[in-house]
Scaffold this active site. Structure first.
Site, short mmCIF file in Angstrom:
data_model
loop_
_atom_site.label_atom_id
_atom_site.label_comp_id
_atom_site.label_asym_id
_atom_site.label_seq_id
_atom_site.Cartn_x
_atom_site.Cartn_y
_atom_site.Cartn_z
N GLU A 1 7.10 -10.35 3.05
CA GLU A 1 8.18 -9.02 3.96
C GLU A 1 7.79 -8.37 4.18
O GLU A 1 7.52 -7.38 2.91
CB GLU A 1 8.75 -9.78 2.64
CG GLU A 1 10.57 -9.49 3.28
CD GLU A 1 11.28 -8.50 2.67
OE1 GLU A 1 12.36 -7.84 3.01
OE2 GLU A 1 10.02 -8.24 0.98
N THR B 1 2.63 -14.93 2.97
CA THR B 1 3.54 -14.48 4.20
C THR B 1 3.84 -13.19 3.24
O THR B 1 4.30 -13.29 2.15
CB THR B 1 4.57 -15.87 4.25
OG1 THR B 1 4.63 -16.73 5.07
CG2 THR B 1 6.07 -15.11 4.64
N THR C 1 0.92 3.68 1.89
CA THR C 1 0.94 4.19 2.85
C THR C 1 1.45 3.96 2.91
O THR C 1 3.65 4.97 3.96
CB THR C 1 0.03 4.19 3.67
OG1 THR C 1 -1.34 4.43 3.10
CG2 THR C 1 0.31 4.70 5.58
N ALA D 1 4.48 3.14 1.24
CA ALA D 1 5.64 2.83 0.70
C ALA D 1 6.39 4.09 0.53
O ALA D 1 7.68 4.46 0.40
CB ALA D 1 4.78 3.11 -1.14
N ARG D 2 5.53 4.87 1.03
CA ARG D 2 5.35 6.51 1.21
C ARG D 2 6.59 7.25 2.41
O ARG D 2 7.17 7.85 2.46
CB ARG D 2 4.08 7.52 1.74
CG ARG D 2 3.87 7.39 0.14
CD ARG D 2 2.66 7.71 0.20
NE ARG D 2 1.70 7.40 -1.16
CZ ARG D 2 0.67 8.72 -1.64
NH1 ARG D 2 0.44 9.88 -1.41
NH2 ARG D 2 0.46 8.30 -3.24
N LYS E 1 0.74 -1.72 0.37
CA LYS E 1 0.40 0.23 -0.07
C LYS E 1 1.34 1.49 -0.17
O LYS E 1 1.79 1.60 0.06
CB LYS E 1 -1.02 0.01 1.18
CG LYS E 1 -1.86 -0.71 0.70
CD LYS E 1 -2.96 -0.58 2.47
CE LYS E 1 -3.96 -0.11 2.21
NZ LYS E 1 -4.82 0.34 1.29
#
Length: 188
Positions: free
Chosen positions: A137, A135, A113, A115-116, A111
């Site tokens: 990561e 799973t 949110t 990544a930023r 998402k």
């Protein structure tokens, strides 16, 4: 291949247990507080992270080897929040259990949110007839500790329908991650 819309996801969840537990809409608030959204979106499903984490640590000076990965490289944490150390990563799993149809492939992306904030969510594709908890990561690419919130949205699964069913599915091959439950480490 075609990207499948929200009404297909709702129908498959209801009729075939595509996703369990399933949220037919988008949840943006829970118990009066804002959350990172999860549930059905226009062309996908935003998954939640369960409160079970394996945080990577190099206290044993291990070498990361996908053919011989050792569980001692992780610290187990059960919490609603996981702190991922700088330039490190943690494994987790989805709250949701998936059952992918034979003529569908999924791609999962983190998402925006997260990544930023420099937190990358990595998930490999869910192949035709794979089932299990996914799973997850979380890579913290920043020089600062990073928070990941359990029971809130972390990634979006996009469903792609093939023109015809595959000849050999993940189940047919006896894939090593078939039916996984909980956070699953690499298997050789």
């Amino acid at each position: 291949m075609a990207v499948l819309p929200d009404h297909w996801i709702r129908r498959m969840a209801r009729e075939r247990g595509l996703i369990e537990p399933f949220e037919p809409g988008q949840v943006r608030e829970l118990d009066g507080r804002a959350v990172i959204s999860w549930g059905t979106s226009s062309y996908g499903y935003d998954v939640r992270c369960a409160p079970e984490f394996k945080v990577f640590t190099n206290i044993n000076a291990a070498v990361v080897d996908p053919k011989a990965f050792t569980a001692s490289s992780f610290v187990d944490i059960e919490s609603d929040v996981c702190i991922v150390p700088p330039n490190s990563f943690a494994l987790a799993r989805t709250v949701e259990y998936f059952r992918i149809p034979r003529d569908v492939l999924t791609i999962c992306m983190g998402k925006s949110t997260y990544a930023r904030c420099g937190i990358i969510v990595n998930v490999t594709p869910l192949e035709p007839e794979w089932e299990g908890h996914v799973t997850l990561e979380f890579s913290n690419t920043t020089p600062l500790p990073a928070r990941v919130y359990a029971n809130e949205g972390v990634a979006q699964v996009v469903f792609l329908k093939a023109d015809e069913a595959c000849e050999t599915s993940y189940r047919d091959r006896g894939g090593k991650y078939q039916g996984q439950r909980g956070v699953t480490l690499p298997r050789a």
